[in-house]
Write a protein that holds these residues in place. Structure first.
Motif, PDB file in Angstrom:
ATOM      1  N   GLY A  92       0.818  -1.207   0.000  1.00  0.00           N
ATOM      2  CA  GLY A  92       0.000   0.000   0.000  1.00  0.00           C
ATOM      3  C   GLY A  92       0.851   1.256   0.000  1.00  0.00           C
ATOM      4  N   ALA A  93       1.921   1.249   0.809  1.00  0.00           N
ATOM      5  CA  ALA A  93       2.827   2.403   0.867  1.00  0.00           C
ATOM      6  C   ALA A  93       3.533   2.603  -0.467  1.00  0.00           C
ATOM      7  CB  ALA A  93       3.843   2.198   1.988  1.00  0.00           C
TER       8      ALA A  93
ATOM      9  N   ASP B 262       1.935   6.561  -6.963  1.00  0.00           N
ATOM     10  CA  ASP B 262       0.852   7.457  -7.366  1.00  0.00           C
ATOM     11  C   ASP B 262       1.237   8.924  -7.173  1.00  0.00           C
ATOM     12  OD1 ASP B 262      -2.031   7.869  -8.122  1.00  0.00           O
ATOM     13  OD2 ASP B 262      -2.077   8.749  -6.108  1.00  0.00           O
ATOM     14  N   ARG B 263       1.905   9.210  -6.073  1.00  0.00           N
ATOM     15  CA  ARG B 263       2.325  10.585  -5.796  1.00  0.00           C
ATOM     16  C   ARG B 263       3.305  11.081  -6.849  1.00  0.00           C
ATOM     17  NH1 ARG B 263       6.435  13.152  -3.553  1.00  0.00           N
ATOM     18  NH2 ARG B 263       7.585  11.222  -3.103  1.00  0.00           N
ATOM     19  N   ARG B 264       4.201  10.202  -7.298  1.00  0.00           N
ATOM     20  CA  ARG B 264       5.208  10.604  -8.280  1.00  0.00           C
ATOM     21  C   ARG B 264       4.631  10.768  -9.676  1.00  0.00           C
ATOM     22  NH1 ARG B 264      10.896   9.305  -6.913  1.00  0.00           N
ATOM     23  NH2 ARG B 264      10.980   9.081  -4.639  1.00  0.00           N
TER      24      ARG B 264
END
Length: 364
Positions: A353-354, A360-362
């Motif tokens: 999950g992390a 996704d953030r990148r």
């Protein structure tokens, strides 16, 4: 194979044991024509004739679990045929040995036999040998990939999950089996459990506070003859009474074991070099396996330690930052694979999950 053929095969196995005994000791008592008498006596019959009648009437089935009848063996072999009193244990052993290849003869007889006197105990403990041994055999029988139990669980979790994490609580009376249980249909309550964390936390698994998918049910043993029971049948409730699956498990996604692609020796060599604060050798500058280990420890980075304590989010963040500070060829991939290689089954989903959040953030 018919019941009669299984019995005849069993007699032949006893005859083979008799032949070995005769060759060693020279005793003429251990002759092949006595094999059928021992076989029938062990099943609780005074002669083969009465045993074969029981076979014809399907009273005896020669399948399942049998507990040898020592008193009948003593009566037939010692009192009837003149075997020495001291041979009783050996005769019992021969009966048991002939049944060890149970896939051929269709039954097992590897149990202690005295159901009327003082029970045999295991190693001076309070555990009755027959009780423990027979319970283990029953559990082995119901915990089979082709049996109802496993198939029932695969309705709720992916059948691609590892099958080594089932546990069973078979609640048989402590005095089972005893003489008065023979010839009776026995029903035992059962709890069947699947460890959703794959025993990542041994203590939690031992004491039962691990994540579980658990069903109540029952096991039934029907008589197979005078001295035994057929192989068990098992029934489980339709719905679990402990249902602790996460979203991925509810979606029946297979359990993920990440980090298995790295070479363990190279990975550990990289970790050791990091502990020793060695610089990266030129020949390791493009080694994913070695660098993934190296990125787990460094200045302001204790990713390896955090992985061992379950702080996977912190471990991933520190590993990425450290790998980027080293200007490695693919720091994000190196950090991810390093954490995956150290993750426990208990925290695998949390780590994945992390990782997904970081990717996704990148991409934003």
């Amino acid at each position: 194979m018919s019941t009669r053929k299984r019995y005849d095969l069993f007699v032949s196995y006893i005859a083979q044991q008799f032949a070995k005994k005769t060759a060693i000791s020279g005793s003429k008592l251990y002759c092949s024509r006595h094999a059928e008498i021992l076989a029938s006596a062990g099943f609780g019959y005074p002669n083969q004739h009465t045993f074969l009648i029981a076979l014809e009437k399907r009273v005896e089935r020669c399948v399942g679990y049998y507990i040898p009848d020592s008193q009948m063996i003593k009566q037939c072999m010692i009192q009837g045929l003149g075997y020495p009193e001291s041979s009783l244990n050996e005769l019992l052993s021969i009966f048991v040995q002939a049944s060890t290849n149970y896939s051929d003869v269709g039954f097992r007889a590897d149990f202690f036999d005295d159901l009327q006197g003082a029970p045999q105990l295991i190693g001076g403990s309070r555990d009755r040998a027959n009780h423990v041994d027979l319970k283990n055999r029953i559990i082995d029988a119901i915990d089979d990939e082709d049996r109802h139990t496993r198939k029932h669980f695969w309705k709720f979790v992916s059948d691609e999950n590892p099958a080594d994490y089932f546990d069973y609580d078979l609640r048989a009376p402590k005095d089972f089996p005893r003489n008065y249980h023979l010839g009776r249909t026995i029903n035992f309550p059962l709890v069947a459990m699947y460890d959703l964390d794959m025993k990542a936390d041994e203590e939690a698994s031992h004491y039962g506070y691990n994540r579980q998918l658990s069903f109540r049910g029952s096991v039934r043993l029907k008589p197979s003859g005078r001295r035994g029971w057929r192989f068990p049948t098992c029934r489980l409730d339709d719905l679990p009474f402990r249902e602790e699956r996460n979203d991925a498990e509810r979606a029946k996604e297979p359990f993920v074991f990440p980090g298995e692609t790295l070479d363990d020796d190279d990975f550990e060599a990289g970790r050791w070099a990091a502990w020793e604060k060695e610089s990266i050798p030129d020949d390791k500058l493009h080694s994913l396996d070695w660098l993934a280990g190296y990125a787990m420890h460094g200045e302001n980075c204790n990713a390896g330690g955090h992985m061992s304590t379950g702080l996977v989010d912190r471990a991933l963040a520190e590993a990425i930052a450290y790998a980027e500070s080293l200007e490695l060829f693919d720091p994000l991939r190196i950090a991810i694979e390093g954490c995956r290689h150290l993750v426990s089954t208990r925290t695998t989903r949390q780590l994945e999950g992390a990782i997904a959040e970081e990717l996704d953030r990148r991409q934003r």
